[in-house]
Write a protein that holds these residues in place. Structure first.
Motif, PDB file in Angstrom:
ATOM      1  N   GLU A   1      -1.464  12.428   0.911  1.00  0.00           N
ATOM      2  CA  GLU A   1      -0.020  12.221   1.021  1.00  0.00           C
ATOM      3  C   GLU A   1       0.306  11.356   2.234  1.00  0.00           C
ATOM      4  N   ARG A   2      -0.303  11.689   3.370  1.00  0.00           N
ATOM      5  CA  ARG A   2      -0.061  10.954   4.615  1.00  0.00           C
ATOM      6  C   ARG A   2      -0.514   9.495   4.495  1.00  0.00           C
ATOM      7  N   VAL A   3      -1.695   9.282   3.906  1.00  0.00           N
ATOM      8  CA  VAL A   3      -2.216   7.920   3.737  1.00  0.00           C
ATOM      9  C   VAL A   3      -1.295   7.102   2.833  1.00  0.00           C
ATOM     10  N   CYS A   4      -0.854   7.703   1.738  1.00  0.00           N
ATOM     11  CA  CYS A   4       0.040   6.990   0.813  1.00  0.00           C
ATOM     12  C   CYS A   4       1.356   6.638   1.483  1.00  0.00           C
ATOM     13  N   LEU A   5       1.904   7.561   2.266  1.00  0.00           N
ATOM     14  CA  LEU A   5       3.154   7.269   2.971  1.00  0.00           C
ATOM     15  C   LEU A   5       2.978   6.147   3.990  1.00  0.00           C
ATOM     16  N   GLU A   6       1.857   6.161   4.694  1.00  0.00           N
ATOM     17  CA  GLU A   6       1.578   5.103   5.668  1.00  0.00           C
ATOM     18  C   GLU A   6       1.421   3.754   4.982  1.00  0.00           C
ATOM     19  N   GLN A   7       0.690   3.743   3.878  1.00  0.00           N
ATOM     20  CA  GLN A   7       0.480   2.487   3.158  1.00  0.00           C
ATOM     21  C   GLN A   7       1.778   1.985   2.527  1.00  0.00           C
ATOM     22  N   ALA A   8       2.611   2.907   2.055  1.00  0.00           N
ATOM     23  CA  ALA A   8       3.897   2.510   1.477  1.00  0.00           C
ATOM     24  C   ALA A   8       4.777   1.867   2.541  1.00  0.00           C
ATOM     25  N   ALA A   9       4.708   2.374   3.750  1.00  0.00           N
ATOM     26  CA  ALA A   9       5.500   1.805   4.835  1.00  0.00           C
ATOM     27  C   ALA A   9       5.034   0.393   5.175  1.00  0.00           C
ATOM     28  N   LEU A  10       3.769   0.118   4.966  1.00  0.00           N
ATOM     29  CA  LEU A  10       3.220  -1.201   5.280  1.00  0.00           C
ATOM     30  C   LEU A  10       3.324  -2.185   4.110  1.00  0.00           C
ATOM     31  N   SER A  11       3.592  -1.668   2.930  1.00  0.00           N
ATOM     32  CA  SER A  11       3.584  -2.498   1.728  1.00  0.00           C
ATOM     33  C   SER A  11       4.771  -3.464   1.713  1.00  0.00           C
ATOM     34  N   THR A  12       4.495  -4.691   1.282  1.00  0.00           N
ATOM     35  CA  THR A  12       5.558  -5.691   1.169  1.00  0.00           C
ATOM     36  C   THR A  12       6.021  -5.850  -0.275  1.00  0.00           C
ATOM     37  N   MET A  13       5.310  -5.234  -1.209  1.00  0.00           N
ATOM     38  CA  MET A  13       5.666  -5.343  -2.620  1.00  0.00           C
ATOM     39  C   MET A  13       6.376  -4.061  -3.076  1.00  0.00           C
ATOM     40  N   ASP A  14       7.525  -4.223  -3.704  1.00  0.00           N
ATOM     41  CA  ASP A  14       8.309  -3.078  -4.159  1.00  0.00           C
ATOM     42  C   ASP A  14       7.539  -2.205  -5.149  1.00  0.00           C
ATOM     43  N   LEU A  15       6.825  -2.847  -6.075  1.00  0.00           N
ATOM     44  CA  LEU A  15       6.096  -2.092  -7.085  1.00  0.00           C
ATOM     45  C   LEU A  15       4.993  -1.244  -6.446  1.00  0.00           C
ATOM     46  N   ALA A  16       4.265  -1.825  -5.518  1.00  0.00           N
ATOM     47  CA  ALA A  16       3.199  -1.091  -4.830  1.00  0.00           C
ATOM     48  C   ALA A  16       3.790   0.043  -3.993  1.00  0.00           C
ATOM     49  N   ARG A  17       4.882  -0.229  -3.291  1.00  0.00           N
ATOM     50  CA  ARG A  17       5.529   0.786  -2.465  1.00  0.00           C
ATOM     51  C   ARG A  17       6.000   1.959  -3.324  1.00  0.00           C
ATOM     52  N   GLY A  18       6.610   1.642  -4.450  1.00  0.00           N
ATOM     53  CA  GLY A  18       7.081   2.694  -5.350  1.00  0.00           C
ATOM     54  C   GLY A  18       5.943   3.547  -5.885  1.00  0.00           C
ATOM     55  N   GLY A  19       4.848   2.909  -6.241  1.00  0.00           N
ATOM     56  CA  GLY A  19       3.683   3.645  -6.738  1.00  0.00           C
ATOM     57  C   GLY A  19       3.086   4.545  -5.677  1.00  0.00           C
ATOM     58  N   LEU A  20       2.973   4.029  -4.467  1.00  0.00           N
ATOM     59  CA  LEU A  20       2.427   4.827  -3.368  1.00  0.00           C
ATOM     60  C   LEU A  20       3.323   6.015  -3.038  1.00  0.00           C
ATOM     61  N   LEU A  21       4.627   5.807  -3.086  1.00  0.00           N
ATOM     62  CA  LEU A  21       5.553   6.906  -2.815  1.00  0.00           C
ATOM     63  C   LEU A  21       5.478   7.973  -3.905  1.00  0.00           C
ATOM     64  N   LYS A  22       5.280   7.530  -5.157  1.00  0.00           N
ATOM     65  CA  LYS A  22       5.141   8.474  -6.266  1.00  0.00           C
ATOM     66  C   LYS A  22       3.863   9.307  -6.096  1.00  0.00           C
ATOM     67  N   VAL A  23       2.768   8.661  -5.736  1.00  0.00           N
ATOM     68  CA  VAL A  23       1.506   9.380  -5.524  1.00  0.00           C
ATOM     69  C   VAL A  23       1.643  10.346  -4.338  1.00  0.00           C
ATOM     70  N   ALA A  24       2.316   9.901  -3.274  1.00  0.00           N
ATOM     71  CA  ALA A  24       2.534  10.782  -2.116  1.00  0.00           C
ATOM     72  C   ALA A  24       3.338  12.006  -2.524  1.00  0.00           C
ATOM     73  N   ASP A  25       4.355  11.801  -3.356  1.00  0.00           N
ATOM     74  CA  ASP A  25       5.168  12.920  -3.826  1.00  0.00           C
ATOM     75  C   ASP A  25       4.333  13.882  -4.678  1.00  0.00           C
ATOM     76  N   ASP A  26       3.482  13.330  -5.545  1.00  0.00           N
ATOM     77  CA  ASP A  26       2.609  14.166  -6.371  1.00  0.00           C
ATOM     78  C   ASP A  26       1.639  14.975  -5.501  1.00  0.00           C
ATOM     79  N   CYS A  27       1.116  14.354  -4.456  1.00  0.00           N
ATOM     80  CA  CYS A  27       0.208  15.056  -3.536  1.00  0.00           C
ATOM     81  C   CYS A  27       0.953  16.171  -2.813  1.00  0.00           C
ATOM     82  N   ARG A  28       2.186  15.914  -2.411  1.00  0.00           N
ATOM     83  CA  ARG A  28       2.995  16.935  -1.740  1.00  0.00           C
ATOM     84  C   ARG A  28       3.224  18.127  -2.665  1.00  0.00           C
ATOM     85  N   ILE A  29       3.567  17.843  -3.921  1.00  0.00           N
ATOM     86  CA  ILE A  29       3.805  18.914  -4.899  1.00  0.00           C
ATOM     87  C   ILE A  29       2.537  19.731  -5.121  1.00  0.00           C
TER      88      ILE A  29
END
Length: 74
Positions: free
Chosen positions: A12-40
């Motif tokens: 979850e932490r890695v995905c959130l960090e990578q999403a913060a660094l991502s410049t592409m909306d699609l990649a950021r959205g995917g990383l945030l979704k995976v982070a949310d799934d990991c949190r759940i």
């Protein structure tokens, strides 16, 4: 189960960090979704983890309080 919990929290932490660094909306959205799934998943593992020490302390307090309660004399 602790190992799985730590791994989901780490992912979850890695995905959130990578999403913060991502410049592409699609990649950021995917990383945030995976982070949310990991949190759940981590929360589900935490909900299954027995809290024996805390539960035991609460039960002991409840037992003590119920036996020392002064009856109401109104």
């Amino acid at each position: 189960m602790n190992k799985e919990l730590r791994e989901f929290r780490r992912l979850e932490r890695v995905c959130l960090e990578q999403a913060a660094l991502s410049t592409m909306d699609l990649a950021r959205g995917g990383l945030l979704k995976v982070a949310d799934d990991c949190r759940i998943a981590a929360e589900a593992i935490e909900a299954q983890t027995p809290r024996r020490a805390f539960t035991g302390a609460v039960q002991a307090l409840m037992q003590v309080w119920s036996t020392t309660r002064v009856p109401n004399r109104h």
